[in-house]
Design a protein around this motif. Sequence first.
Motif, PDB file in Angstrom:
ATOM      1  N   VAL A  32      77.540 -53.076 -40.096  1.00 40.57           N
ATOM      2  CA  VAL A  32      78.292 -52.096 -39.267  1.00 40.57           C
ATOM      3  C   VAL A  32      79.826 -52.698 -38.821  1.00 40.57           C
ATOM      4  CG1 VAL A  32      77.412 -52.793 -36.950  1.00 40.57           C
ATOM      5  CG2 VAL A  32      78.632 -50.558 -37.042  1.00 40.57           C
ATOM      6  N   LYS A  33      80.730 -52.222 -38.988  1.00 43.94           N
ATOM      7  CA  LYS A  33      82.116 -52.621 -38.574  1.00 43.94           C
ATOM      8  C   LYS A  33      82.145 -52.414 -37.095  1.00 43.94           C
ATOM      9  CE  LYS A  33      85.503 -51.313 -41.159  1.00 43.94           C
ATOM     10  NZ  LYS A  33      86.562 -50.309 -41.985  1.00 43.94           N
ATOM     11  N   PHE A  51      81.293 -60.072 -25.976  1.00 44.41           N
ATOM     12  CA  PHE A  51      81.345 -59.164 -27.384  1.00 44.41           C
ATOM     13  C   PHE A  51      81.350 -60.192 -28.486  1.00 44.41           C
ATOM     14  CE2 PHE A  51      83.393 -56.854 -30.891  1.00 44.41           C
ATOM     15  CZ  PHE A  51      83.129 -55.441 -30.370  1.00 44.41           C
ATOM     16  N   SER A  52      80.303 -59.984 -29.364  1.00 44.96           N
ATOM     17  CA  SER A  52      80.036 -61.077 -30.422  1.00 44.96           C
ATOM     18  C   SER A  52      80.696 -60.491 -31.504  1.00 44.96           C
ATOM     19  CB  SER A  52      78.564 -60.985 -30.574  1.00 44.96           C
ATOM     20  OG  SER A  52      77.819 -61.232 -29.441  1.00 44.96           O
ATOM     21  N   LEU A  53      81.088 -61.322 -32.339  1.00 47.15           N
ATOM     22  CA  LEU A  53      81.508 -61.278 -33.488  1.00 47.15           C
ATOM     23  C   LEU A  53      81.087 -61.981 -34.723  1.00 47.15           C
ATOM     24  CD1 LEU A  53      85.094 -61.199 -32.037  1.00 47.15           C
ATOM     25  CD2 LEU A  53      84.204 -59.244 -33.236  1.00 47.15           C
ATOM     26  N   PRO A  54      81.317 -61.702 -36.148  1.00 48.88           N
ATOM     27  CA  PRO A  54      81.125 -62.519 -37.157  1.00 48.88           C
ATOM     28  C   PRO A  54      82.440 -63.127 -37.601  1.00 48.88           C
ATOM     29  CG  PRO A  54      81.487 -60.464 -37.865  1.00 48.88           C
ATOM     30  CD  PRO A  54      81.434 -60.137 -36.546  1.00 48.88           C
ATOM     31  N   GLY A  86      84.642 -65.519 -39.938  1.00 45.35           N
ATOM     32  CA  GLY A  86      84.589 -65.752 -41.801  1.00 45.35           C
ATOM     33  C   GLY A  86      84.847 -64.208 -42.344  1.00 45.35           C
ATOM     34  N   GLU A  87      84.637 -63.094 -41.565  1.00 43.50           N
ATOM     35  CA  GLU A  87      85.002 -61.819 -42.044  1.00 43.50           C
ATOM     36  C   GLU A  87      86.233 -61.385 -41.809  1.00 43.50           C
ATOM     37  OE1 GLU A  87      82.913 -60.023 -43.918  1.00 43.50           O
ATOM     38  OE2 GLU A  87      81.498 -61.426 -43.940  1.00 43.50           O
ATOM     39  N   LYS A  88      86.901 -60.462 -42.662  1.00 42.33           N
ATOM     40  CA  LYS A  88      88.151 -59.931 -42.557  1.00 42.33           C
ATOM     41  C   LYS A  88      88.253 -59.056 -41.263  1.00 42.33           C
ATOM     42  CE  LYS A  88      91.771 -57.321 -44.800  1.00 42.33           C
ATOM     43  NZ  LYS A  88      91.994 -56.453 -46.347  1.00 42.33           N
ATOM     44  N   ALA A  89      89.387 -59.300 -40.601  1.00 45.81           N
ATOM     45  CA  ALA A  89      89.523 -58.356 -39.317  1.00 45.81           C
ATOM     46  C   ALA A  89      90.942 -57.929 -39.233  1.00 45.81           C
ATOM     47  CB  ALA A  89      89.261 -59.234 -38.260  1.00 45.81           C
ATOM     48  N   MET A  90      91.233 -57.092 -38.372  1.00 41.35           N
ATOM     49  CA  MET A  90      92.776 -56.427 -38.207  1.00 41.35           C
ATOM     50  C   MET A  90      93.009 -56.396 -36.862  1.00 41.35           C
ATOM     51  SD  MET A  90      94.473 -53.047 -39.557  1.00 41.35           S
ATOM     52  CE  MET A  90      94.956 -53.820 -41.109  1.00 41.35           C
ATOM     53  N   LEU A  91      94.052 -57.006 -36.264  1.00 40.17           N
ATOM     54  CA  LEU A  91      94.490 -56.859 -35.052  1.00 40.17           C
ATOM     55  C   LEU A  91      95.657 -56.001 -35.074  1.00 40.17           C
ATOM     56  CD1 LEU A  91      94.436 -58.212 -32.049  1.00 40.17           C
ATOM     57  CD2 LEU A  91      95.999 -59.977 -32.988  1.00 40.17           C
ATOM     58  N   SER A  92      95.368 -55.177 -34.032  1.00 36.20           N
ATOM     59  CA  SER A  92      96.764 -54.146 -33.984  1.00 36.20           C
ATOM     60  C   SER A  92      97.200 -53.990 -32.316  1.00 36.20           C
ATOM     61  CB  SER A  92      96.184 -52.505 -34.288  1.00 36.20           C
ATOM     62  OG  SER A  92      97.317 -51.823 -34.106  1.00 36.20           O
ATOM     63  N   THR A  93      98.333 -54.206 -32.244  1.00 40.09           N
ATOM     64  CA  THR A  93      98.724 -54.163 -30.625  1.00 40.09           C
ATOM     65  C   THR A  93      99.127 -52.717 -30.477  1.00 40.09           C
ATOM     66  OG1 THR A  93     101.048 -54.641 -31.304  1.00 40.09           O
ATOM     67  CG2 THR A  93      99.609 -56.537 -30.862  1.00 40.09           C
ATOM     68  N   THR A 106      89.349 -54.758 -35.347  1.00 39.60           N
ATOM     69  CA  THR A 106      88.483 -54.446 -36.134  1.00 39.60           C
ATOM     70  C   THR A 106      87.945 -55.488 -37.008  1.00 39.60           C
ATOM     71  OG1 THR A 106      89.508 -52.156 -35.865  1.00 39.60           O
ATOM     72  CG2 THR A 106      87.812 -52.821 -37.583  1.00 39.60           C
ATOM     73  N   VAL A 107      86.606 -55.648 -37.024  1.00 39.07           N
ATOM     74  CA  VAL A 107      86.107 -56.829 -37.918  1.00 39.07           C
ATOM     75  C   VAL A 107      85.033 -56.252 -38.658  1.00 39.07           C
ATOM     76  CG1 VAL A 107      84.956 -59.052 -37.946  1.00 39.07           C
ATOM     77  CG2 VAL A 107      86.266 -58.239 -35.887  1.00 39.07           C
ATOM     78  N   GLU A 108      85.004 -56.630 -39.997  1.00 40.32           N
ATOM     79  CA  GLU A 108      83.932 -56.201 -41.044  1.00 40.32           C
ATOM     80  C   GLU A 108      82.688 -56.370 -40.625  1.00 40.32           C
ATOM     81  OE1 GLU A 108      84.733 -54.039 -43.725  1.00 40.32           O
ATOM     82  OE2 GLU A 108      86.721 -53.757 -43.197  1.00 40.32           O
ATOM     83  N   ALA A 109      81.634 -55.995 -41.129  1.00 34.98           N
ATOM     84  CA  ALA A 109      80.490 -56.417 -40.912  1.00 34.98           C
ATOM     85  C   ALA A 109      79.923 -57.842 -41.347  1.00 34.98           C
ATOM     86  CB  ALA A 109      79.366 -55.136 -41.741  1.00 34.98           C
ATOM     87  N   GLY A 110      79.125 -58.435 -40.706  1.00 37.67           N
ATOM     88  CA  GLY A 110      78.878 -59.758 -40.979  1.00 37.67           C
ATOM     89  C   GLY A 110      77.630 -59.867 -41.934  1.00 37.67           C
TER      90      GLY A 110
END
Length: 305
Positions: free
Chosen positions: A155-156, A281-284, A286-293, A299-303
């Motif tokens: 899940v993203k 808040f837990s995160l993977p 090494g995965e692609k993520a997007m930061l938007s101010t 937003t982080v892709e599924a791990g």
Amino acid sequence: MKPRRLTKGDTIGIMAPASLADTKRLKQSIPFFEQMGLYVKLGKSTHLQHGYLAGTDAERLDDFHQMMADHSIKAIMFARGGYGTPRIASQIDYHLVERNPKILWGYSDITYLHTAILQQTGLTVFHGPMPASDIADSDFDELSASMFKQLFNPVKLHYSEAISPLKVIVPGEASGELVGGNLSLLVSSLGTPYEIDTYGKLLLLEDIGEEPYRVDSMLNQLKLAGKLDAAAGVVLGDFAEADPPEGKPSLSLNHVFYDYVAILSCPVMSGFKIGHCIPHFSLPLGEKAMLSTADKSLTVEAGVQ
């Protein structure tokens, strides 16, 4: 390289690669995993002590290698942080990790292990609360607990102000591989074969028990090493127990952050409940993520796959 997802009936291992684990607290955390339909196997390092370490370097390393090689173990939860993972990084069999990719979960001192494994093998690793240091706490909350669901389904993940207020320090939008973790451990990687690579990546920073002057010193070292300028974006997590002693002259932590990250040309946001905090808040990594101010979001892709 994503590890395989968990399914009910799987066995997970818990081992201590750093400081010795409190066995009572560790046992209190086991029902949490059993309620998810998982079996728990405790590594020998969870019962060992060598000074402030969970056994000698050789014992902790052997425990990790055995769990990596054991095909019945589908994930390794690190019992706690503290100190010790940098001591074994150079002795890890990274080819063994590559041949047996599985979920690796922890944070704090585990940042060094995460960084080394991610950069040596490309295996996605998970920054999240640990059995003996977090899950056993009476205030371990529902949101923090729900973050383990990402290990069962690809899940993203989406972090917004619905979770906590976020502060824009430098506006913008950026995407890239999410890396980082504990600031002091990232700084200790500089000048080693496991030096954090931030080029074109979103850099996560968090810490605990570091006064503003210490955070200042560490951010300055990252800056002079080119790690801040190289990043595509900066995600500032929780900096717990950072207040200086009462009456001691000090800059505020926010002032220190602005001195180092407000001058960057990439987007920067603070206020994320990631680190030594509740919720966590837990995160993977090494995965692609997007930061938007603009959206005040990460937003982080599924791990897992």
